[in-house]
Design an enzyme around this catalytic site. Structure first.
Site: not given
Length: 678
Positions: A251, A254, A472-473
């Site tokens: 999707p 074009g 965590h990140e």
């Protein structure tokens, strides 16, 4: 394109001297009937014309009868009214009768009128008023009945007219919904085609110059236009013009835009409709509309017929969810197959269709002779994204130093529709900040917003939760910087966006194939957040839900699709034809299913242990990165380079300049911390 449409729809036109003047409305014969009806009703309801003047019985008795000015008295039984006729020689005594030329009574009469209570009472009053009058001068009342034909007619016909009018209105509205635009608006044309026809007079402003990128697809479509413009160039060698081309792709890439460009370039009629336009609640309507569409196309050949989202009617027969029922879509598909390449020929009619679900289309529809060509419209690469940005940046007021190459590198995996959204969103962000031009930072903010969502600065996060998110990140960032095949990091943030408490932006390498080592490195990087939580806090949280989902799907694909497991072997259980979508059985035995499950678990466990080992080997740098993230809330690749040193396996390309984001006063929270990949 918008300007051209507005000009076509403008109510103004230019006169001979070049001045603009209002277009006269089109004449309609119903206007004449309407004017006649309005005039007729007005004349009768308002009773315009010569009519007697209102008066009272007392005035008639005291002034007219006493002075012997009355010639006749006519009693109208059904109206309980009396009309008075004066003698001609007595009219001069009453000059007020003829003062108004609009509604004055005629000189012949009646001249006055007044209501009565009952006929018997009026007869007694008239008898008493003429006591002592001689027989020669006595006025005897005349009795009559006055018929109101118009009122009776209206009273009789009006209810039927209202019922018929309401029925006609409702019927017309229903038939328009069922019959479509070209059907004339009645129920008898419900089977007519709803295709919109574009020809030379349509002034479609889109052409191939407006379609950026898609070089190969555009070349294929341009050749179809050439087939129709110069057919003898191809047929003189004995070749046949292709009957159809199918545009296939994700999707937003074009496909419909290419079809619009074909409509703008081709000097032949262009029929456009959606696959859902064939589907109707009435049985047989879809097939009827297909027949009518091709009938119109043959009459205007050579021409092009474009069917958007053809999977609405082209789904493979016998594989629909509504098993055992009579499917209207199958009848429509059968008729479409017959019209495209049946016993009757369709010379000069080329079919264009678009879909993003080519895997579910019927094989008979995909064969040569119907859709001879499949044109794949894929996601744009770096060079194509630069061209697409060039198209969408034209109407924007930009910073002169803005580099389209930089924007193209920042948006890997974006479709043409996504790039258009980025350009529009950047303009809105710049306008919100009351800027005169759109700068690089506005585009970066727009990309962040589209990928991660809007920043949520109102939710409150506890210090412990904020610390967990930061480590965590930082775990994701550390492993992605150290491993060779992990995606290069662009930015890490613990400012909540959308459903994510924290996010890491990566700039993936654009590659056509992926090796097993690359997939294992990506899995290890994705598990870095969960590994960091276990190492630092000795407990885990729900923040890794998105990471675990991603890793599980990747490991499942490696084992059951790509054949990357030694125990399972070089087998793939993926069905690209879509035939097993509605099946109830698996393509492997229960024993094999257990083996696949165990191999998936082994792959994930190995990646998780590897992630923990990488973090343990770089514990101090990992903590330093997490503390910096807690302090700034947003860090960039330059900050990782300052802590870990230059990346050994190549630097990420197209990274943006470091941007300073002020620390918000409050933060928001959600259930999960997601690892976002650009």
């Amino acid at each position: 394109m918008t300007e051209n449409n507005d000009q076509n729809k403008s109510p103004y036109q230019k006169g001979k001297n070049g001045n603009s003047m209002l277009k006269p409305p089109k004449f309609n014969a119903y206007w004449v009937y309407g004017l006649i009806a309005v005039a007729f009703i007005a004349l009768n309801l308002l009773n315009i014309g010569q009519k007697p003047q209102e008066t009272s019985w007392q005035k008639v008795k005291n002034d007219m009868i006493r002075n012997s000015d009355v010639e006749r008295i006519v009693v109208i039984r059904n109206l309980l009214a009396v009309n008075v006729y004066l003698k001609q020689e007595s009219l001069d005594k009453y000059p007020a009768l003829f003062e108004s030329s609009f509604d004055s009574p005629s000189k012949a009469g009646p001249h006055y009128t007044f209501p009565i209570g009952s006929i018997e009472q009026f007869a007694d009053q008239l008898e008493s008023a003429q006591e002592g009058v001689s027989e020669l001068n006595r006025i005897e009342p005349e009795y009559t009945t006055q018929e109101n034909y118009f009122g009776d007619f209206i009273g009789w016909i009006l209810p039927f007219a209202l019922i018929i009018g309401i029925w006609f209105y409702v019927f017309r509205r229903m038939s328009k919904g069922a019959g479509g635009g070209s059907g004339g608006g009645n129920i008898f044309n419900v089977g007519k085609s709803k295709a919109k026809v574009f020809d030379k007079e349509s002034n479609i402003s889109i052409n191939f110059k407006d379609v950026a990128g898609l070089a190969e697809a555009k070349q294929e479509v341009e050749e179809i236009v050439e087939f129709l413009k110069h057919p003898q160039r191809y047929t003189k060698l004995g070749g046949k013009i292709p009957k159809g081309a199918l545009l296939v792709g994700p999707p937003g890439t074009g496909k419909t835009l290419l079809a619009k460009a074909v409509a703008g370039e081709a000097n032949v009629p262009f029929f456009s409709m959606s696959g859902s336009d064939f589907v109707e609640m009435f049985v047989g309507v879809g097939a009827s509309r297909v027949r009518d569409l091709f009938k119109q196309a043959k009459e205007k050949s050579p021409c092009i017929v474009f069917i958007d989202e053809i999977d609405a009617i082209g789904r493979a027969r016998g594989k629909n969810p509504n098993m055992g029922s009579n499917d209207e879509r199958e009848n429509t598909l059968n008729q479409l197959l017959t019209e495209m390449d049946g016993f009757d020929t369709n010379s000069g009619v080329i079919i264009l269709a678009a879909t993003n679900r080519a895997d579910i289309l019927d094989r008979a529809l995909m064969r040569a002779g119907r859709f001879d060509r499949q044109i794949h419209v894929e996601l744009p690469d770096l060079n194509e994204r630069r061209e697409i940005f060039g198209v969408h940046l034209r109407p924007l007021k930009l910073d002169p130093n803005l580099d389209k190459e930089f924007l193209a590198k920042q948006t890997p995996g974006f479709s043409g529709a996504d790039i258009a959204n980025v350009c529009n969103e950047s303009a809105l962000i710049a306008a919100r900040k009351k800027k005169e031009i759109i700068e690089k930072q506005d585009f970066l903010d727009a990309i962040d917003r589209i990928i991660g969502g809007l920043e949520k600065k109102n939710k409150i996060i506890s210090l412990q939760e904020k610390k967990t998110i930061a480590y965590h990140e930082a775990g994701h960032a550390t492993i992605s910087w150290i491993l060779e095949h992990a995606h290069p990091l662009v930015k890490v943030t613990i400012v909540p966006r959308g459903k994510a408490l924290g996010a890491a932006w990566y700039l993936p390498e654009e590659r056509s194939i992926t090796t097993k080592e690359q997939m294992l490195d990506e899995m290890c990087s994705a598990l870095g957040g969960r590994a960091a939580e276990e190492i630092i806090f000795a407990k885990i949280s729900t923040g890794a839900q998105n990471d675990l989902e991603k890793v599980t799907k990747q490991a499942m694909a490696m084992v059951s699709i790509f054949g990357m497991s030694e125990k399972v072997g070089n087998v793939s259980y993926y069905d690209s034809s879509g035939q097993s979508d509605y099946g109830f059985s698996k393509p492997y035995s229960e024993k094999t299913a257990e083996l696949i499950d165990s191999e998936i678990k082994i792959l994930i466990e190995k990646s998780y242990k590897r992630a923990k080992q990488v973090l343990l080997d770089n514990m101090s740098k990992h903590k330093k990165l997490a503390e910096l993230l807690l302090e700034r809330e947003v860090i960039f690749s330059e900050d990782l380079e300052a802590i870990f040193g230059k990346r050994k396996f190549g630097e990420p390309q197209g990274l943006g300049e470091k941007k300073i984001i002020p620390i918000p006063e409050s933060k928001s929270t959600t259930n999960d911390s997601e690892n976002q990949t650009v």
